[in-house]
Design a protein around this motif. Structure first.
Motif, short mmCIF file in Angstrom:
data_model
loop_
_atom_site.label_atom_id
_atom_site.label_comp_id
_atom_site.label_asym_id
_atom_site.label_seq_id
_atom_site.Cartn_x
_atom_site.Cartn_y
_atom_site.Cartn_z
N VAL A 152 0.83 -1.20 0.00
CA VAL A 152 0.00 0.00 0.00
C VAL A 152 0.87 1.25 0.00
N ALA A 153 1.98 1.21 0.73
CA ALA A 153 2.87 2.37 0.74
C ALA A 153 3.41 2.64 -0.66
N LEU A 154 3.76 1.59 -1.37
CA LEU A 154 4.27 1.78 -2.73
C LEU A 154 3.17 2.27 -3.68
N ALA A 155 1.96 1.74 -3.49
CA ALA A 155 0.86 2.17 -4.34
C ALA A 155 0.56 3.64 -4.13
N TYR A 156 0.74 4.10 -2.91
CA TYR A 156 0.52 5.51 -2.59
C TYR A 156 1.40 6.40 -3.47
N GLY A 157 2.64 5.98 -3.66
CA GLY A 157 3.55 6.77 -4.50
C GLY A 157 3.08 6.84 -5.94
N SER A 158 2.58 5.71 -6.45
CA SER A 158 2.20 5.73 -7.86
C SER A 158 0.92 6.53 -8.07
N LEU A 159 0.21 6.85 -6.99
CA LEU A 159 -0.98 7.70 -7.12
C LEU A 159 -0.61 9.09 -7.60
#
Lengths: 298, 341
Positions: free
Chosen positions: B272-279
């Motif tokens: 989820v932390a990584l997905a946050y960046g790609s947002l």
């Protein structure tokens, strides 16, 4: 001289992987989702090749008497703000999409292969420097980095392709490096080295062919991202310039007329969605078909 | 105890070193991109009809007459002092501008990740349980669909349906025009500011406006979260303790949520932390569609007027945020996973 050296029996990869390619395609055609992906891509290629025959109108021909006409018999998908036929423009747009995909592949494949195989083969300091470089490129979201490159180079379709290529090679390089590392110690490489082949020759003749299949698959997987990035750049006015019928740019111009004329943005968007979904489904299927670990789980 | 500490310290030093090198490379990259622009930065500042003298002055002021490595050192000095120059459009320091717009994007991205995780995790678990059945296929297509949509287009269609058609949500911007300037800016997180001021009408308006862009953005990130959750869950389901729990008489649901889920929590947090960046990437496009006054819109508006200084600072900041998120996800992993201690 006539007798073949018996120990250089590297498995002839050509025939074998043609056969496995056929198996993969058969496997994909059996799964409904990947079959859909294959179908869309076939339609895309056919549209691009035969668009002069299929198109009902000239995609650049303006008809100011007949602007913003809703979809109907004369214009399947309606006309845009300059009276151009949207259906025909979409068909010609498939050529642009295919151009982007193939050019990015042609640029990214060799760069990724070069960086990856060289880093993997030599290891040590060369590896460290090259992988550090790759990591730096990987530490950006691809759209943001492409934006920066296009902003620097100036907006145009070619620059957009260059920018996307510059951001798309790092994953390929990482993959090629991993592949190289696993075969670096193989006997046939050692044999080639003992025969006095130079590193360049070994990499080109013995390492690259072994990396090729997985790199090609990875390139397919990345195409969905490439298409979305290209469309995003076109939407922001940084990619293909008007009057080119690029799908993202068509959405950008259609945005102003969106409330009254929904067809201006709907059809180009659906086209982008279909192609990118096709690549994603296909990539998903390919991953299942080729990743033995995933296979066991299924 | 002591040797473990030393090893951890060693790893910390190694990691700090690698972050330092990546940051340095980031700076070289932004510097190089900033230099290859074909348009003349001096012209952009002095205008078309400046005299030769003025032009030369600015040229020297910007340090263009010096060798490239010296220019890079100057750039480095400025960055270390957090001096990123002045934005042409606003006339304010770029950093001030960015800090001003960033909360709007963080607000959007945080809502989006709630949607993405709230959608992706249960779907991933469900897909794992119903592996290879039609539910699994349906979830796969649904989540890949979100991943394949051009987010700027989805945003428009969303506005067309839910705002213009049904009138369920607010339109563009962070709140209705009517409320702009009513709430004093404290944190610049509109929801927090309006709540602090007790202006609940503004709060509702803001909530009404954030729902659509955040949901669409979240949907686009759900595919990745779903896929990873499914694969983590499958790893667990095939293990013996799950069978044991089932044999003991727990229902399938209880087994999955009480036992297996606890074991994939750690992996999920990092994902989820990584997905946050790609947002952030999606934010650039969706902010343009929704006239959302955030980081993405700041970036694109400066792009269009060719203010490379502001653009490259934005790019640099995105890079730093990405590195930070990677670091955080790594840290979270170590904190939550007892085996890494």
């Amino acid at each position: 001289m006539t007798e073949k050296t018996p120990y250089a029996t590297r498995p002839a990869p050509d025939l074998e992987w043609l056969r496995s390619l056929r198996n993969i395609v058969l496997y994909l055609a059996r799964t409904p989702t990947s079959a859909f992906g294959l179908l869309v891509l076939v339609v895309l290629v056919l549209a691009a090749v035969f668009c002069p025959l299929i198109a009902t109108h000239d995609p650049y021909l303006q008809d100011l008497q007949n602007t913003l006409a809703p979809p109907g018999g004369a214009h399947y998908f309606g006309t845009d703000e300059l009276g151009r036929d949207i259906f025909s423009r979409l068909l010609y747009g498939s050529r642009i999409t295919l151009t982007i995909i193939s050019l990015v592949t042609i640029v990214v494949g060799p760069i990724g292969l070069f960086v990856g195989t060289v880093a993997g083969y030599f290891g040590g300091r060369v590896d460290m420097v090259m992988m550090r470089l790759t990591d730096i490129f990987l530490s950006f979201p691809s759209l943001i980095l492409s934006l920066a490159f296009v902003a620097a180079l100036g907006p145009s379709l070619n620059n957009a392709i260059i920018a996307i290529s510059l951001t798309a090679w790092p994953p390929i390089a990482r993959l090629a490096r991993a592949e190289t590392m696993t075969i670096r110690k193989a006997d046939y490489i050692a044999a080639a080295r003992l025969q006095g082949a130079s590193p360049a020759r070994i990499i080109w003749r013995s390492v690259v062919p072994m990396c090729l299949p997985s790199v090609l698959i990875r390139l397919t997987l990345n195409m969905a991202t490439v298409i979305l990035t290209a469309a995003g750049l076109g939407f922001l006015g940084l990619g293909a310039q008007p009057p080119m019928p690029e799908w993202g740019a068509m959405i950008a111009t259609g945005r102003r007329y969106m409330i009254d004329s929904w067809w201006l943005v709907t059809f180009p968007g659906l086209s982008i969605l279909a192609v990118s979904l096709a690549f994603n489904l296909l990539g998903d299927g390919l991953r299942d078909a080729l990743d033995p670990k995933q296979m066991n789980r299924r | 105890m002591a040797p473990i500490h030393r090893r951890q310290f060693g790893r910390f030093v190694e990691q700090a070193g690698s972050i330092f090198i990546t940051l340095f490379g980031l700076l070289i990259l932004t510097f190089v991109i900033g230099r290859i622009m074909p348009n003349d930065p001096v012209r952009a500042i002095v205008g078309e009809d400046a005299t030769r003298e003025v032009y030369e002055n600015v040229y020297r002021q910007l340090g263009f007459d010096r060798p490239v490595w010296e220019q890079f050192l100057l750039y480095l000095r400025d960055v270390v002092q957090f001096d990123f120059g002045t934005a042409i459009r606003t006339g304010q320091p770029v950093l001030t501008d960015i800090l001003h717009v960033l909360p709007a994007t963080i607000e959007l991205a945080t809502f989006a990740i709630l949607v993405g995780a709230g959608l992706g995790i249960p779907l991933g678990v469900a897909a794992a349980i119903k592996k290879d059945r039609w539910q699994d296929q349906l979830i796969r297509v649904f989540s890949l669909m979100g991943h394949s949509m051009p987010i700027f287009w989805t945003g428009m269609i969303g506005l067309l349906i839910f705002y213009a058609g049904l009138g369920w949500v607010g339109g563009s911007g962070r709140m209705s025009q009517f409320y702009i300037g009513l709430v004093p800016e404290r944190t610049n997180f509109l929801l927090i500011d309006s709540a602090l001021a007790g202006a609940w009408e503004v709060f509702w308006s803001a909530l009404n406006h954030i729902v659509l862009p955040a949901s669409l953005l979240g949907y686009s990130s759900a595919a990745y979260i779903t896929r990873m959750t499914r694969s983590f869950m499958l790893d667990q389901i095939n293990q013996e303790y799950v069978t044991t729990a089932r044999v003991k008489g727990l229902s399938a649901n209880q087994t999955v949520w009480r036992h297996a889920f606890g074991n994939i929590r750690v992996q999920l947090v990092t994902i989820v932390a990584l997905a946050y960046g790609s947002l952030l990437e999606g934010a650039v496009l969706i902010e343009t569609v929704f006239a959302w006054p955030g980081f993405g819109q700041y970036l694109t508006s400066n792009l269009l007027i060719g203010d490379m200084n502001a653009v490259m600072t934005c790019v640099l900041i995105v890079g730093v945020i990405f590195i930070a998120l990677n670091l955080i996800s790594d840290l979270l992993y170590r904190i939550f996973d007892p085996r890494t201690r």
